[in-house]
Design a protein around this motif. Sequence first.
Motif, PDB file in Angstrom:
ATOM      1  N   ALA A 174       0.833  -1.210   0.000  1.00 54.28           N
ATOM      2  CA  ALA A 174       0.000   0.000   0.000  1.00 54.28           C
ATOM      3  C   ALA A 174       0.864   1.255   0.000  1.00 54.28           C
ATOM      4  CB  ALA A 174      -0.929   0.001   1.212  1.00 54.28           C
ATOM      5  N   ILE A 175       1.929   1.214   0.787  1.00 50.79           N
ATOM      6  CA  ILE A 175       2.808   2.389   0.892  1.00 50.79           C
ATOM      7  C   ILE A 175       3.542   2.637  -0.417  1.00 50.79           C
ATOM      8  CG2 ILE A 175       4.845   3.329   2.063  1.00 50.79           C
ATOM      9  CD1 ILE A 175       3.954   1.707   4.559  1.00 50.79           C
ATOM     10  N   VAL A 176       4.081   1.576  -1.025  1.00 47.97           N
ATOM     11  CA  VAL A 176       4.855   1.779  -2.261  1.00 47.97           C
ATOM     12  C   VAL A 176       3.943   2.147  -3.427  1.00 47.97           C
ATOM     13  CG1 VAL A 176       4.940  -0.560  -3.222  1.00 47.97           C
ATOM     14  CG2 VAL A 176       6.897   0.948  -3.488  1.00 47.97           C
ATOM     15  N   TYR A 177       2.723   1.624  -3.460  1.00 44.29           N
ATOM     16  CA  TYR A 177       1.765   2.054  -4.485  1.00 44.29           C
ATOM     17  C   TYR A 177       1.498   3.556  -4.353  1.00 44.29           C
ATOM     18  CZ  TYR A 177       0.420  -2.669  -6.056  1.00 44.29           C
ATOM     19  OH  TYR A 177       0.410  -3.927  -6.602  1.00 44.29           O
ATOM     20  N   SER A 178       1.339   4.003  -3.116  1.00 44.27           N
ATOM     21  CA  SER A 178       1.098   5.437  -2.882  1.00 44.27           C
ATOM     22  C   SER A 178       2.306   6.271  -3.314  1.00 44.27           C
ATOM     23  CB  SER A 178       0.791   5.692  -1.403  1.00 44.27           C
ATOM     24  OG  SER A 178       0.560   7.059  -1.157  1.00 44.27           O
ATOM     25  N   SER A 179       3.525   5.776  -3.016  1.00 41.61           N
ATOM     26  CA  SER A 179       4.746   6.493  -3.409  1.00 41.61           C
ATOM     27  C   SER A 179       4.854   6.611  -4.929  1.00 41.61           C
ATOM     28  CB  SER A 179       5.983   5.777  -2.855  1.00 41.61           C
ATOM     29  OG  SER A 179       5.976   5.764  -1.449  1.00 41.61           O
ATOM     30  N   HIS A 232      -2.777   5.231  -6.735  1.00 40.23           N
ATOM     31  CA  HIS A 232      -3.409   5.626  -5.466  1.00 40.23           C
ATOM     32  C   HIS A 232      -4.675   4.805  -5.198  1.00 40.23           C
ATOM     33  CE1 HIS A 232      -0.797   8.775  -4.132  1.00 40.23           C
ATOM     34  NE2 HIS A 232      -0.904   9.463  -5.245  1.00 40.23           N
ATOM     35  N   GLN A 233      -5.400   4.439  -6.242  1.00 42.73           N
ATOM     36  CA  GLN A 233      -6.585   3.599  -6.046  1.00 42.73           C
ATOM     37  C   GLN A 233      -6.192   2.193  -5.603  1.00 42.73           C
ATOM     38  OE1 GLN A 233      -8.693   4.132  -9.789  1.00 42.73           O
ATOM     39  NE2 GLN A 233     -10.111   5.583  -8.845  1.00 42.73           N
ATOM     40  N   LYS A 234      -5.085   1.656  -6.162  1.00 39.20           N
ATOM     41  CA  LYS A 234      -4.607   0.347  -5.702  1.00 39.20           C
ATOM     42  C   LYS A 234      -4.214   0.412  -4.228  1.00 39.20           C
ATOM     43  CE  LYS A 234      -2.083  -2.423  -8.264  1.00 39.20           C
ATOM     44  NZ  LYS A 234      -2.980  -3.519  -8.638  1.00 39.20           N
ATOM     45  N   SER A 235      -3.562   1.503  -3.829  1.00 39.56           N
ATOM     46  CA  SER A 235      -3.208   1.693  -2.424  1.00 39.56           C
ATOM     47  C   SER A 235      -4.460   1.784  -1.564  1.00 39.56           C
ATOM     48  CB  SER A 235      -2.353   2.962  -2.274  1.00 39.56           C
ATOM     49  OG  SER A 235      -2.020   3.184  -0.931  1.00 39.56           O
ATOM     50  N   LEU A 236      -5.459   2.541  -2.036  1.00 35.06           N
ATOM     51  CA  LEU A 236      -6.726   2.692  -1.298  1.00 35.06           C
ATOM     52  C   LEU A 236      -7.412   1.346  -1.110  1.00 35.06           C
ATOM     53  CD1 LEU A 236      -8.978   4.438  -0.069  1.00 35.06           C
ATOM     54  CD2 LEU A 236      -9.859   4.797  -2.384  1.00 35.06           C
ATOM     55  N   GLY A 277      -4.868   5.220   6.564  1.00 34.97           N
ATOM     56  CA  GLY A 277      -4.413   4.993   5.198  1.00 34.97           C
ATOM     57  C   GLY A 277      -5.497   5.318   4.177  1.00 34.97           C
ATOM     58  N   ILE A 278      -6.744   4.936   4.509  1.00 34.64           N
ATOM     59  CA  ILE A 278      -7.874   5.240   3.622  1.00 34.64           C
ATOM     60  C   ILE A 278      -8.019   6.750   3.455  1.00 34.64           C
ATOM     61  CG2 ILE A 278     -10.395   5.147   3.420  1.00 34.64           C
ATOM     62  CD1 ILE A 278     -10.229   2.420   4.906  1.00 34.64           C
ATOM     63  N   ALA A 279      -7.960   7.461   4.581  1.00 39.83           N
ATOM     64  CA  ALA A 279      -8.094   8.922   4.534  1.00 39.83           C
ATOM     65  C   ALA A 279      -6.980   9.547   3.693  1.00 39.83           C
ATOM     66  CB  ALA A 279      -8.070   9.491   5.954  1.00 39.83           C
ATOM     67  N   LYS A 330     -11.784  17.760 -12.312  1.00 41.43           N
ATOM     68  CA  LYS A 330     -12.937  16.877 -12.073  1.00 41.43           C
ATOM     69  C   LYS A 330     -13.531  17.259 -10.721  1.00 41.43           C
ATOM     70  CE  LYS A 330     -11.023  13.135 -14.894  1.00 41.43           C
ATOM     71  NZ  LYS A 330     -10.573  11.708 -14.926  1.00 41.43           N
ATOM     72  N   THR A 331     -14.304  18.348 -10.747  1.00 35.47           N
ATOM     73  CA  THR A 331     -14.746  19.014  -9.520  1.00 35.47           C
ATOM     74  C   THR A 331     -15.557  18.099  -8.615  1.00 35.47           C
ATOM     75  OG1 THR A 331     -14.793  21.095 -10.740  1.00 35.47           O
ATOM     76  CG2 THR A 331     -15.958  21.030  -8.632  1.00 35.47           C
ATOM     77  N   ASP A 332     -16.529  17.391  -9.176  1.00 32.63           N
ATOM     78  CA  ASP A 332     -17.398  16.544  -8.348  1.00 32.63           C
ATOM     79  C   ASP A 332     -16.609  15.455  -7.640  1.00 32.63           C
ATOM     80  OD1 ASP A 332     -19.542  18.061  -9.130  1.00 32.63           O
ATOM     81  OD2 ASP A 332     -20.186  16.688 -10.727  1.00 32.63           O
ATOM     82  N   LYS A 333     -15.701  14.816  -8.376  1.00 28.75           N
ATOM     83  CA  LYS A 333     -14.884  13.759  -7.765  1.00 28.75           C
ATOM     84  C   LYS A 333     -13.952  14.336  -6.708  1.00 28.75           C
ATOM     85  CE  LYS A 333     -14.671  10.044 -11.172  1.00 28.75           C
ATOM     86  NZ  LYS A 333     -13.764   9.181 -11.971  1.00 28.75           N
ATOM     87  N   ALA A 334     -13.374  15.500  -6.990  1.00 32.99           N
ATOM     88  CA  ALA A 334     -12.466  16.124  -6.030  1.00 32.99           C
ATOM     89  C   ALA A 334     -13.192  16.403  -4.716  1.00 32.99           C
ATOM     90  CB  ALA A 334     -11.893  17.413  -6.612  1.00 32.99           C
ATOM     91  N   ILE A 335     -14.383  17.007  -4.797  1.00 34.38           N
ATOM     92  CA  ILE A 335     -15.166  17.310  -3.581  1.00 34.38           C
ATOM     93  C   ILE A 335     -15.505  16.023  -2.833  1.00 34.38           C
ATOM     94  CG2 ILE A 335     -17.380  18.178  -2.753  1.00 34.38           C
ATOM     95  CD1 ILE A 335     -17.294  20.238  -4.984  1.00 34.38           C
ATOM     96  N   LYS A 336     -15.928  15.006  -3.580  1.00 31.66           N
ATOM     97  CA  LYS A 336     -16.327  13.732  -2.959  1.00 31.66           C
ATOM     98  C   LYS A 336     -15.170  13.124  -2.161  1.00 31.66           C
ATOM     99  CE  LYS A 336     -17.492   8.962  -4.192  1.00 31.66           C
ATOM    100  NZ  LYS A 336     -17.705   8.007  -5.314  1.00 31.66           N
ATOM    101  N   TYR A 337     -14.007  13.038  -2.782  1.00 36.27           N
ATOM    102  CA  TYR A 337     -12.880  12.379  -2.116  1.00 36.27           C
ATOM    103  C   TYR A 337     -12.306  13.236  -0.982  1.00 36.27           C
ATOM    104  CZ  TYR A 337     -12.626   8.354  -5.210  1.00 36.27           C
ATOM    105  OH  TYR A 337     -12.877   7.167  -5.860  1.00 36.27           O
ATOM    106  N   LEU A 338     -12.221  14.536  -1.174  1.00 36.61           N
ATOM    107  CA  LEU A 338     -11.684  15.399  -0.115  1.00 36.61           C
ATOM    108  C   LEU A 338     -12.615  15.411   1.094  1.00 36.61           C
ATOM    109  CD1 LEU A 338     -10.295  18.387  -2.226  1.00 36.61           C
ATOM    110  CD2 LEU A 338      -8.962  16.705  -0.946  1.00 36.61           C
ATOM    111  N   ASN A 339     -13.927  15.462   0.864  1.00 36.76           N
ATOM    112  CA  ASN A 339     -14.874  15.422   1.986  1.00 36.76           C
ATOM    113  C   ASN A 339     -14.836  14.077   2.702  1.00 36.76           C
ATOM    114  OD1 ASN A 339     -15.946  18.036   1.944  1.00 36.76           O
ATOM    115  ND2 ASN A 339     -17.424  17.543   0.342  1.00 36.76           N
ATOM    116  N   SER A 340     -14.687  12.997   1.938  1.00 32.69           N
ATOM    117  CA  SER A 340     -14.573  11.660   2.558  1.00 32.69           C
ATOM    118  C   SER A 340     -13.308  11.566   3.399  1.00 32.69           C
ATOM    119  CB  SER A 340     -14.568  10.571   1.483  1.00 32.69           C
ATOM    120  OG  SER A 340     -15.782  10.553   0.773  1.00 32.69           O
TER     121      SER A 340
END
Length: 633
Positions: free
Chosen positions: A182-187, A205-209, A220-222, A237-247
């Motif tokens: 998870a860490i190396v996927y994120s890196s 980042h999705q594989k890490s998630l 890690g999810i956050a 991609k405004t809608d996706k950005a808001i969704k993920y940042l709020n989550s």
Amino acid sequence: MSEIEKLERQFSEAIDNKNKIEIALKITKASYFDDFEKSRFYAIEIITLSVREKNRYLMARGLSYLGTALGNMDILNKSLICFKKAMEIFQEINDLEKVCFSCNNLGYSYLRTSNYKKALLYFQQGLEIAEEHEYLQIGAVILQNIGQLYAHISDLEKAMDYYLKALKLYETDPEYYITNLAIVYSSIGGLQKSLRNYEKSVYYHQKSLEIYQKINDDLGIAGQMCNLGSIFHIQNKTDKAIKYLNSALEKAEQLNNLEFIQVTCNNLGTFYLSLKNYDMAISYLLKALQIAEGIGNLLSSFDNYQLIGEIYLKKGDLHKCSEYLHKALNLIGKVKDLEFIQKLYRSLSELNYSMKNYRESLDYFKKSMEIKEKYFDESRNRQINEMEIKYEVEKKQKEAKIAKAEAEMYRLKNIELEKAYQQIEKEKNKTDHLLLTILPAKVALELKNYGYSLPHSYENVTVYISEFRLFEDIQRNFTAEEIIRHLNEIFEIFDENFEKMNSEKIKTFGDRYLAVSGMPMEDENHALNILKAARKNLDFIDKRNEELGLNWEINIGIHSGKVIGGIVGVKKYLYDIFGDTINTAARILEYGQPMKLNFSHTTYNLVSDYIKNPEFKETEVRGKGKMGIYSIR
């Protein structure tokens, strides 16, 4: 009662020292990332009890845990002392796997202090042990950390190479190394973001998630949701950005992780700022500011004060703007980041200009320029340092191979001995040649031998010079403060345009701007790079004129050829250039058409495949005779 509380009770009730040590080891590991002070306390208990038991192995483990706890508390100097002492003991008792872990701990600590040379030294030492004895887990971790080091010094190709090597080892047993994966996927995702490969960045980042969701690691999810929200923001991609940042914020608030809440609120604040939703931006930034003040994060507090003040300036609330900018100003003696300080002075200059305090506006503008130049110098010095590090890395790697070859040589007999010696000499020659190609030959050799560099000749460079047409008339229509503000705004955009096109700003003098491509690093597209950046400059001037009702025009001269330049100075390195190529570009500027790209026949030959039907004229040029000048828009 929590698991740690149960262990603490067992520790207090235990009588036997060995039993106490085993319990303390469990408590220290369990509180690694949640309670640094507790981890530090029990690490000291391990050391104290091990001394009584005369058990040097457990003492070294206690020192390692104490070094980690102190590092987590940002007490890095004492952390290094603990790791070094632990490593000495592990070497004495010949526990090579623990020596390998100690090398990684020391390397990572030096990496955090930006001492990249020492960090790499320890990482390589640990990696050699790991590879020789097949310690796969720690070997993969070291590879990953070396990748992080190269990312820090902007060698993204090598960073990716080491990340992928680590990933390959982790994938040999994905269940065992699931957190490491998870860490190396994120890196890798972060590296792809730096390379602007946003779709690949999202993929990693999705594989890490997915892994963090599988193992129920909420932090890690956050983190990955925050990373994905940031990338979607860049992609508009405004809608996706808001969704993920709020989550991400929701997760962080559930965990009550103040530092992560602060980071996510900052990201949401800058996101809404980009949408020009100033009220939402301020609400999130104020929340981030409140947390930063509470946890004593001075740099984040400073940045938030400045950014909130800047937003209030955009809203026209000069009173609130002044309040927050001056709060940032009160912290300036405690902040070392020159880029942040330069932004504050620039905002204060704009505030005072809006309040018609022109003298104060000019003073802050001058301070902003002084800091910007200082930051520019430091950035150049940092680049030189990074080049030296890369030079030394290659040197050490080759020297290590040569050392192994020499050791093998002494085991050979008679005829084979001479054959091996010749091979080693060949390898040494290759090493010298490789090292001299990392930097321009003269620069590398002179820096190595004398500590300074003599000027160097670059054969294939394109030079850009521009100045404002009828600038003296322009000056008559504006105050000095207004002229300075206009030039600053324009040159900042020019800086960005050249940087994006792999070109280098050399300097500005008055209303003139000088830039090059093809030095200090060679680039076969140097002429095309300059033309593309110059065209962006013209487009910007047109757009700005239309928005502000101005009629400013620039003359541009471009020529390709030989330039003398390089690293100048002994203690403070800077690039500078001179030669007839610059003089020719200046003449083309003088005789060319305003608001067009004017360039020589030499430059035209380099870009002719990309340009159709340029204007051409032959004219008598002062000091040059007849010269053909091409012009396009």
